[in-house]
Motif scaffolding. Structure first.
Motif, PDB file in Angstrom:
ATOM      1  N   ASP A 342       0.835  -1.288  -0.028  1.00 36.21           N
ATOM      2  CA  ASP A 342      -0.042   0.103   0.194  1.00 36.21           C
ATOM      3  C   ASP A 342       0.721   1.132   0.153  1.00 36.21           C
ATOM      4  OD1 ASP A 342      -2.444  -1.431  -0.159  1.00 36.21           O
ATOM      5  OD2 ASP A 342      -2.542  -1.096   1.954  1.00 36.21           O
ATOM      6  N   THR A 343       2.160   1.153   0.362  1.00 34.69           N
ATOM      7  CA  THR A 343       3.088   2.095   0.345  1.00 34.69           C
ATOM      8  C   THR A 343       3.905   2.487  -0.879  1.00 34.69           C
ATOM      9  OG1 THR A 343       4.990   1.066   1.321  1.00 34.69           O
ATOM     10  CG2 THR A 343       3.300   1.885   2.873  1.00 34.69           C
ATOM     11  N   ASP A 345       4.143   2.394  -5.303  1.00 34.13           N
ATOM     12  CA  ASP A 345       3.200   2.556  -6.753  1.00 34.13           C
ATOM     13  C   ASP A 345       3.466   1.110  -7.519  1.00 34.13           C
ATOM     14  OD1 ASP A 345       3.038   2.907  -9.370  1.00 34.13           O
ATOM     15  OD2 ASP A 345       2.839   4.964  -9.005  1.00 34.13           O
ATOM     16  N   LYS A 352       5.340   5.872  -2.177  1.00 40.07           N
ATOM     17  CA  LYS A 352       4.307   6.989  -2.621  1.00 40.07           C
ATOM     18  C   LYS A 352       4.639   8.253  -1.748  1.00 40.07           C
ATOM     19  CE  LYS A 352       0.581   3.833  -3.332  1.00 40.07           C
ATOM     20  NZ  LYS A 352      -0.951   3.189  -3.171  1.00 40.07           N
ATOM     21  N   SER A 353       5.222   7.962  -0.602  1.00 44.33           N
ATOM     22  CA  SER A 353       5.404   9.157   0.289  1.00 44.33           C
ATOM     23  C   SER A 353       6.937   9.847   0.246  1.00 44.33           C
ATOM     24  CB  SER A 353       5.225   8.823   1.760  1.00 44.33           C
ATOM     25  OG  SER A 353       6.075   7.709   2.100  1.00 44.33           O
TER      26      SER A 353
END
Length: 394
Positions: A342-343, A345, A352-353
């Protein structure tokens, strides 16, 4: 030294990423040689992919995450690469592809691809410090007794999981992920033998037979191997990835035949013979001898009623066992869990962060079946990150 990309880990995923990441790429590894897991895999011949690799052959909290990378760099793409390098290969069983010669050919191929791409490799190099500021990663590493300071726009985590620590496996990728506030799913050993207390199967050590192993979530028809410590073999390794501590497993010792019908037919022709003797025509004699006291295998076959034969057959087709545990990371082929998808791409494997941070291979919460699937994930995820990095440079 200022670089575009630093890749931590010269394993399958890291080298594949380096072959596609473009100019200014440096691969770092604390080992003395690259691709050590490749070298020892498949009995030294490297089960480098599987003809049937697809998303359904992978475990993850997000089963859809692997689809993008696997679709954009398939097993056929890697086979084409192997063919271009003139490496002869063969299918063994169930779509598993191996080198005819040596796994070292795959390592040499990847090193050649890296060299062609202009990537640099530093071995015997240890990470001491890591930070991120102003859009760049700053690393302090120790190499050949000297301290080197590096900066890079991109950092790729390709250090693998915790499996086989004697080869240098650590939880480094997870530590770095947490440093940069990425979630890490709880890890555990996968593709690993089951253990049982008190040497339960020691008398059967070395015995192998086709079997079906299952639990509430999965079933596998492959070889079962008895060991001094418990159960191993492909069927066991496969199921171990779907098993949790304290859970019961089911073993069908004759998945391809109906033992009740076979014994009933033998009763007509060989009824005067001992039940154990006749059962040993259907299953390995050592196994029958070991199970005899627990299954009440005594008397002549002719003396067994239909209901008794049916009960015996059901016990052998549905043997219930509860492993005490597994052999753990020491012998596990892979690590389940890892950096939360979930973190990341799914197309680029980028965090993502935090722009510029990528995670590939076994460090990600994507784990394949036994049979070349985990190497395919390494190739696919490494390609996804490498091509994404190269695209950003254009």
């Amino acid at each position: 030294m200022q670089l575009n990309t630093i890749i931590l880990g010269a394993g399958a995923a890291g080298m594949m990423c380096a072959a596609h990441a473009g100019p200014g790429t440096l691969v770092l590894d604390h080992a003395r040689a690259p691709g050590e897991k490749i070298r020892i895999s498949g009995g030294g011949r490297c089960n480098f992919t599987n003809m049937y690799a697809g998303p359904e052959n992978f475990l993850s909290q997000n089963p859809h995450f692997c689809k993008s990378a696997l679709a954009r760099y398939t097993q056929w793409d890697f086979i084409d690469l192997v063919n271009r390098h003139g490496i002869a290969w063969h299918e063994k069983t169930l779509g598993q592809l191996f080198c005819d010669g040596s796994a070292k050919q795959i390592v040499a191929m990847l090193l050649s691809e890296m060299e062609h791409a202009g990537a640099t490799l530093w071995l015997n190099t240890s990470l001491r410090e890591l930070s991120h500021a102003d859009g760049r990663f700053a690393l302090t590493v120790e190499r050949e007794g000297r301290t080197e300071r590096l900066t890079a726009r991109n950092l790729v985590l390709a250090t693998g999981g915790k499996s086989i620590p004697k080869m240098g496996a650590t939880g480094l990728a997870y530590d770095i992920a947490r440093q940069f506030d990425l979630t890490v799913i709880e890890t555990r050993a996968g593709l690993v033998p089951f253990t049982f207390p008190e040497g339960r199967f020691a008398p059967l050590a070395g015995l192998s037979l086709p079997a079906r192993l299952s639990n509430a979530r999965a079933a596998f028809d492959e070889a079962l191997l008895f060991t001094h410590r418990g159960l191993s073999g492909p069927a066991v390794l496969q199921l171990s990835s779907y098993w949790r501590e304290g859970e019961e497993i089911r073993v069908d010792l004759a998945p391809d035949r109906d033992l009740y019908t076979a014994l009933r037919d033998q009763r007509q022709t060989s009824g005067r013979r001992d039940l154990s003797t006749e059962l040993a025509r259907l299953l390995p004699a050592r196994l029958v001898e070991a199970l005899a006291p627990h299954l009440g295998l005594s008397g002549r076959l002719a003396d067994q009623s239909d209901s008794a034969l049916r009960a015996l057959s059901e016990a052998l087709h549905d043997w219930r066992l509860t492993p005490s545990g597994t052999e753990g990371y020491r012998t596990a082929e892979v690590t389940l869990g890892g950096i939360d998808t979930d973190t990341l791409d799914a197309r680029t494997m980028a965090a993502k962060s935090l722009p510029g941070l990528y995670t590939i291979g076994e460090a990600v919460d994507v784990t394949g079946w036994l049979g070349g699937y985990n190497f395919q994930w390494a190739w696919s995820s490494g390609h996804a990150a490498g091509t994404a990095i190269a695209k950003e440079q254009r």
